[in-house]
Design an enzyme around this catalytic site. Structure first.
Site, PDB file in Angstrom:
ATOM      1  N   SER A 135       0.858  -1.183   0.000  1.00 62.67           N
ATOM      2  CA  SER A 135       0.000   0.000   0.000  1.00 62.67           C
ATOM      3  C   SER A 135       0.897   1.236   0.000  1.00 62.67           C
ATOM      4  O   SER A 135       1.725   1.400   0.898  1.00 62.67           O
ATOM      5  CB  SER A 135      -0.882  -0.040   1.254  1.00 62.67           C
ATOM      6  OG  SER A 135      -1.650   1.135   1.370  1.00 62.67           O
ATOM      7  N   LYS A 161      -1.083  -0.876  -4.388  1.00 55.98           N
ATOM      8  CA  LYS A 161      -2.319  -0.139  -4.029  1.00 55.98           C
ATOM      9  C   LYS A 161      -1.924   1.308  -3.785  1.00 55.98           C
ATOM     10  O   LYS A 161      -1.019   1.588  -2.999  1.00 55.98           O
ATOM     11  CB  LYS A 161      -2.924  -0.779  -2.788  1.00 55.98           C
ATOM     12  CG  LYS A 161      -3.871   0.095  -1.974  1.00 55.98           C
ATOM     13  CD  LYS A 161      -4.623  -0.758  -0.957  1.00 55.98           C
ATOM     14  CE  LYS A 161      -4.796  -0.054   0.377  1.00 55.98           C
ATOM     15  NZ  LYS A 161      -5.510  -0.892   1.361  1.00 55.98           N
ATOM     16  N   LYS A 163      -3.007   4.933  -2.347  1.00 59.98           N
ATOM     17  CA  LYS A 163      -3.962   5.681  -1.539  1.00 59.98           C
ATOM     18  C   LYS A 163      -4.385   6.902  -2.357  1.00 59.98           C
ATOM     19  O   LYS A 163      -3.533   7.576  -2.955  1.00 59.98           O
ATOM     20  CB  LYS A 163      -3.296   6.129  -0.236  1.00 59.98           C
ATOM     21  CG  LYS A 163      -3.023   4.971   0.717  1.00 59.98           C
ATOM     22  CD  LYS A 163      -4.331   4.407   1.246  1.00 59.98           C
ATOM     23  CE  LYS A 163      -4.109   3.514   2.447  1.00 59.98           C
ATOM     24  NZ  LYS A 163      -5.392   3.050   2.994  1.00 59.98           N
ATOM     25  N   ASP A 189      -7.266   3.002  -2.910  1.00 52.71           N
ATOM     26  CA  ASP A 189      -7.998   3.010  -1.636  1.00 52.71           C
ATOM     27  C   ASP A 189      -8.246   4.455  -1.215  1.00 52.71           C
ATOM     28  O   ASP A 189      -7.302   5.224  -1.017  1.00 52.71           O
ATOM     29  CB  ASP A 189      -7.169   2.285  -0.561  1.00 52.71           C
ATOM     30  CG  ASP A 189      -7.906   2.146   0.773  1.00 52.71           C
ATOM     31  OD1 ASP A 189      -9.062   2.596   0.879  1.00 52.71           O
ATOM     32  OD2 ASP A 189      -7.307   1.585   1.713  1.00 52.71           O
ATOM     33  N   GLU A 214     -11.231   0.763  -3.356  1.00 49.68           N
ATOM     34  CA  GLU A 214     -11.539   0.381  -1.974  1.00 49.68           C
ATOM     35  C   GLU A 214     -12.170   1.556  -1.236  1.00 49.68           C
ATOM     36  O   GLU A 214     -11.641   2.672  -1.269  1.00 49.68           O
ATOM     37  CB  GLU A 214     -10.221  -0.049  -1.305  1.00 49.68           C
ATOM     38  CG  GLU A 214     -10.336  -0.577   0.102  1.00 49.68           C
ATOM     39  CD  GLU A 214      -8.959  -1.022   0.636  1.00 49.68           C
ATOM     40  OE1 GLU A 214      -8.018  -1.211  -0.163  1.00 49.68           O
ATOM     41  OE2 GLU A 214      -8.822  -1.157   1.863  1.00 49.68           O
ATOM     42  N   ASP A 239     -13.873  -1.960   2.859  1.00 53.85           N
ATOM     43  CA  ASP A 239     -12.952  -2.185   3.967  1.00 53.85           C
ATOM     44  C   ASP A 239     -13.671  -1.740   5.246  1.00 53.85           C
ATOM     45  O   ASP A 239     -14.293  -2.555   5.944  1.00 53.85           O
ATOM     46  CB  ASP A 239     -11.650  -1.407   3.700  1.00 53.85           C
ATOM     47  CG  ASP A 239     -10.690  -1.379   4.873  1.00 53.85           C
ATOM     48  OD1 ASP A 239     -10.988  -1.979   5.917  1.00 53.85           O
ATOM     49  OD2 ASP A 239      -9.623  -0.722   4.773  1.00 53.85           O
ATOM     50  N   LYS A 263     -10.174  -7.819   7.382  1.00 52.67           N
ATOM     51  CA  LYS A 263      -9.273  -7.404   8.459  1.00 52.67           C
ATOM     52  C   LYS A 263      -9.891  -7.922   9.750  1.00 52.67           C
ATOM     53  O   LYS A 263     -11.007  -7.533  10.106  1.00 52.67           O
ATOM     54  CB  LYS A 263      -9.178  -5.878   8.553  1.00 52.67           C
ATOM     55  CG  LYS A 263      -8.326  -5.211   7.494  1.00 52.67           C
ATOM     56  CD  LYS A 263      -8.304  -3.704   7.709  1.00 52.67           C
ATOM     57  CE  LYS A 263      -7.535  -3.009   6.594  1.00 52.67           C
ATOM     58  NZ  LYS A 263      -7.759  -1.538   6.612  1.00 52.67           N
ATOM     59  N   GLY A 291      -4.323  -4.734   5.810  1.00 51.72           N
ATOM     60  CA  GLY A 291      -3.257  -4.551   6.793  1.00 51.72           C
ATOM     61  C   GLY A 291      -3.489  -3.285   7.594  1.00 51.72           C
ATOM     62  O   GLY A 291      -4.195  -2.371   7.141  1.00 51.72           O
TER      63      GLY A 291
HETATM   64  O1  SMG Z   1      -0.485  -2.618   6.720  1.00 50.71           O
HETATM   65  O2  SMG Z   1       0.364  -2.260   4.751  1.00 50.71           O
HETATM   66  C1  SMG Z   1      -0.404  -1.974   5.666  1.00 50.71           C
HETATM   67  C2  SMG Z   1      -1.291  -0.779   5.501  1.00 50.71           C
HETATM   68  C3  SMG Z   1      -2.328  -1.047   4.484  1.00 50.71           C
HETATM   69  O3  SMG Z   1      -3.388   0.795   3.468  1.00 50.71           O
HETATM   70  C4  SMG Z   1      -3.350   0.063   4.409  1.00 50.71           C
HETATM   71  N1  SMG Z   1      -4.207   0.148   5.444  1.00 50.71           N
HETATM   72  O4  SMG Z   1      -7.421   1.451   4.751  1.00 50.71           O
HETATM   73  O5  SMG Z   1      -6.511  -0.366   4.140  1.00 50.71           O
HETATM   74  C5  SMG Z   1      -6.468   0.696   4.763  1.00 50.71           C
HETATM   75  C6  SMG Z   1      -5.243   1.126   5.524  1.00 50.71           C
HETATM   76  C7  SMG Z   1      -5.595   1.364   6.941  1.00 50.71           C
HETATM   77  C8  SMG Z   1      -4.468   1.723   7.817  1.00 50.71           C
HETATM   78  S1  SMG Z   1      -3.898   3.288   7.534  1.00 50.71           S
HETATM   79  C9  SMG Z   1      -3.011   3.701   8.921  1.00 50.71           C
HETATM   80 MG    MG Z   2      -8.524   0.373   3.238  1.00 47.03          MG
END
Ligand code: SMG
Ligand code: MG
Length: 368
Positions: A135, A161, A163, A189, A214, A239, A263, A291
């Site tokens: 991510s 992925k 953001k 995402d 996402e 999510d 998750k 994650g």
């Molecule tokens: O653990 O690699 C990881 C982070 C993956 O993008 C990630 N998580 O919305 O999926 C999500 C975010 C939530 C955590 S952001 C602090």
């Molecule tokens: Mg997410």
């Protein structure tokens, strides 16, 4: 089984690089670890709540408080503690799923260690290694983003992925497609940063052949996601909205998503996450493991879960080095784009005493 010791431990882990999402930037994690002991074994759990209630309503001080005052006493009172008994015993507390998941994981770990069974085996894993995605946070500039993506692809990550947020969506996706080609497994995402009014704009992502978008809309907005999905070719994946198996079944029935991010912390535990896996697998709904910047404790559990047969897409299960220079356990490393599933009893990993001592900011013993 009866708990003889309970410990709430806070560890501080600086991130190797700041991680920016539509809800804020993180430069370090303040993680709550839970350690329980029984006559036969000890068990560890990790709470994925962030320092601030931005991703969800939970936050780490709140999780510690609800554990201390309500959740731990309820579990300590059980005459015969079994992992399957934890969630029902905690059902009187509304919400607080991340805190509940941490406690269930610690109990599950101790219970499995006492029996010499791995978490992966207990959950029904069918693979010895799982494909790893990564991510990539929101960056200040397109060149910085392209450099970061190039570095992750060189390291072997199998899926990227990005953001996104309003103002950082079509351009970064176009730039990544342009530079790395149409074959790259790519998804985005939004962490709930958009409204239904952005539907036409988000349809601008359709030509880029993304695996999924996402959580474009707020957590509670299943009908909005269903309407948005009707207007997008890109599959919507939820999510934040998937807080239980029931929420997932409702979302699928409404057409609010076509893909599910699993998750365990977000849905109250690995046993509920396995039930979600079973539902989606039976219906042929693609699944992947999300994650929450976990330490090696939570990562071990995620990798075990991601080894179940219904996980058909690479997860946000990156190597420890993507997050931390020093982790509390032996680091998970990327081999050929995959992480190995731990085979030992329980989580199959333990905190390393020296690393744990260096990273710990406080330890609180709670009477069982
Ligand atoms: O653990 O690699 C990881 C982070 C993956 O993008 C990630 N998580 O919305 O999926 C999500 C975010 C939530 C955590 S952001 C602090
Ligand atoms: Mg997410």
């Amino acid at each position: 089984m009866k708990l003889t010791e309970i410990e709430l431990r806070r560890v501080a882990l600086p991130l190797v690089t700041p991680f920016r999402t539509s809800f804020g930037e993180e430069t370090a994690r303040d993680v709550l670890l839970l350690r329980v002991a029984t006559a036969d074994a000890e068990g560890w759990g990790e709470c994925v709540a962030g320092a601030e209630p931005r991703y969800s309503s939970e936050y780490v001080d709140g999780a510690a408080d609800v554990l201390r005052r309500f959740l731990l006493p309820a579990v300590a009172d059980l005459p015969d503690l079994h992992p399957e008994a934890v969630a029902p015993a905690l059902g009187f507390v509304r919400g607080h799923r991340m805190a509940k998941a941490a406690l269930e994981l610690a109990v599950l770990d101790a219970w499995l260690r006492a029996r010499g069974v791995s978490l992966a085996g207990h959950l029904g894993a069918t693979r010895e290694r799982v494909p790893a995605g990564v991510s990539v946070g929101i960056m200040g500039s397109l060149p910085a983003l392209l450099d970061a993506v190039a570095g992750y692809l060189d390291a072997g990550y199998l899926r990227i992925k990005l953001k996104i947020e309003p103002g950082w969506d079509l351009e970064p996706v176009a730039a990544v497609r342009e530079r790395f080609g149409d074959e790259l497994a790519l998804q985005v995402d939004a962490n709930a940063a958009y409204t239904l009014g952005d539907a036409d704009h988000l349809a601008g992502l359709d030509p880029f052949g993304l695996l999924l978008i996402e959580q474009p809309l707020p957590e509670e907005d299943l009908l909005g996601h269903a309407e948005l999905q009707r207007r997008l070719r890109t599959p919507v994946c939820l999510d934040e909205s998937i807080t239980s198996v029931k929420a997932a079944a409702d979302a699928l029935a409404l057409g609010a998503c076509r893909i599910v991010n699993v998750k365990a912390g977000r849905m109250g535990g690995y046993l509920e996450a396995r039930r979600l896996h079973d539902l989606c697998h039976a219906r042929g709904v693609p699944l992947w493991c999300g994650g929450m910047l976990e330490t090696g404790i939570g990562r071990a559990a995620n990798v075990a879960l991601a080894a179940l047969p219904g996980f058909t897409l690479p997860g946000d299960t990156s190597a420890s080095g993507r997050y931390y220079h020093l982790d509390v356990t032996e680091p998970f490393v990327l081999r050929d784009g995959h992480l190995e599933v731990p085979k030992g009893p329980g989580l199959g990993v333990e905190p390393l005493p020296e690393a744990l001592a260096e990273l710990t900011t406080s330890v609180e013993r709670v009477p069982p």
